[in-house]
Design a protein around this motif. Structure first.
Motif, short mmCIF file in Angstrom:
data_model
loop_
_atom_site.label_atom_id
_atom_site.label_comp_id
_atom_site.label_asym_id
_atom_site.label_seq_id
_atom_site.Cartn_x
_atom_site.Cartn_y
_atom_site.Cartn_z
N VAL A 33 12.33 16.26 76.10
CA VAL A 33 12.92 14.97 76.42
C VAL A 33 13.64 14.44 75.19
O VAL A 33 13.11 14.49 74.07
N ARG A 37 16.39 11.74 78.59
CA ARG A 37 16.87 12.86 79.42
C ARG A 37 15.90 14.03 79.32
O ARG A 37 15.37 14.31 78.25
N LEU A 39 15.33 18.13 79.80
CA LEU A 39 16.06 19.39 79.85
C LEU A 39 15.09 20.56 79.82
O LEU A 39 14.14 20.56 79.03
N ASP A 52 27.06 20.42 78.61
CA ASP A 52 26.89 18.96 78.63
C ASP A 52 27.12 18.43 77.22
O ASP A 52 26.43 18.85 76.28
N TRP A 55 23.96 17.34 75.15
CA TRP A 55 23.09 18.38 74.60
C TRP A 55 23.80 19.19 73.53
O TRP A 55 23.18 19.66 72.57
#
Length: 263
Positions: A33, A37, A39, A52, A55
């Motif tokens: 996290v 967000r 992932l 993205d 990231w």
């Protein structure tokens, strides 16, 4: 120019002690996290994940680590060996407040325990973001707590330091964003006005949370490594990317304790 993600290694980056909210899964992927967000990233899906922009920036993909490694290693055999050991390591762009808290929790602690404290801290005081994950608690929320409120996260003596940090940040006494551009010594001194924050935690916050790549945290491993591998050298001698050099040296030294046997 975009650096190919092949020079970025997940394990070297996420298991090197710079972050505490990533967990390796049974299938070899990592779930974590950042900035609220979630992932899950693996060798199989990372090209897609790193399309993205958030990231890509988080994993510091725009910076050319290959050139930095070459420049740091030129004419320095010891540093070249350390960099060669983990060439895919990168310094994450973590949230400054999260990094500050995480490295306060890290004092006199080990990585599994730090991860446990951070996890309980988020579950207890952060907002749910789904799938059983929580955002990192905001400074304003933590500033209103007391030591008894934090008893459940089992952070021990570090609780009072977290509260000091939260109150200074929430009240604007410490503006973390401004420390990204302040002179390094001044930024370090400002962080050290927080109760319980010394030079090591301040420099970890600068490097891992504020992306001050010239910061050079020194702990027991690093002091030993500097004496053994770089006698007589000061952190400033590694230049503007001293923090990246530090990470190579730290990871190499921690994973090769035989370097220091009988010395």
């Amino acid at each position: 120019m975009r650096e190919k993600t092949g020079s970025f290694d997940l394990a070297q980056t996420l298991d090197c002690g710079q972050c505490f909210r990533w967990e390796k899964q049974e299938d070899g992927s990592y779930t974590g996290v950042a900035s609220g967000r979630i992932l899950n990233i693996s060798e199989q899906n990372r090209e897609q994940a790193l399309d993205d922009p958030f990231w890509r920036n988080y994993f510091d993909l725009p910076l050319d680590y290959g050139k930095i490694r070459d420049d740091l290693s030129a004419g320095d055999a010891a540093l070249a060996q350390a960099a060669k050991y983990a060439p895919g390591m990168r310094i994450l762009n973590q949230e400054p407040w999260e990094a500050l808290c995480s490295f306060i929790f890290s004092q006199n602690n080990n990585i599994p325990r730090i991860k446990g404290i951070v996890s309980r801290f988020c579950a207890g005081f952060g907002e749910s973001i789904g799938e059983g994950y929580y955002a990192f608690p905001k400074a304003e929320r933590v500033a209103g707590l007391c030591e008894e409120d934090l008893a459940g996260i089992r952070s021990g003596f570090r609780a009072k330091y977290i509260l000091s940090a939260a109150r200074k940040v929430a009240q604007g006494e410490i503006d973390l964003e401004s420390l990204k551009t302040a002179p390094l010594a001044e930024a370090r001194d400002r962080l050290m006005t927080i109760h319980g924050v010394g030079p090591k935690v301040a420099d970890c916050t600068l490097l891992y949370g504020l992306h001050r790549l010239e910061a050079f945290p020194m702990d027991v491993w690093m002091k030993r490594a500097m004496r053994t591998l770089f006698p007589g050298r000061e952190p400033e001698s590694f230049g503007r990317y001293a923090g990246i050099a530090q990470q190579y040296i730290f990871h190499y030294s921690r994973n090769n304790p035989e370097l220091f046997e009988a010395r």
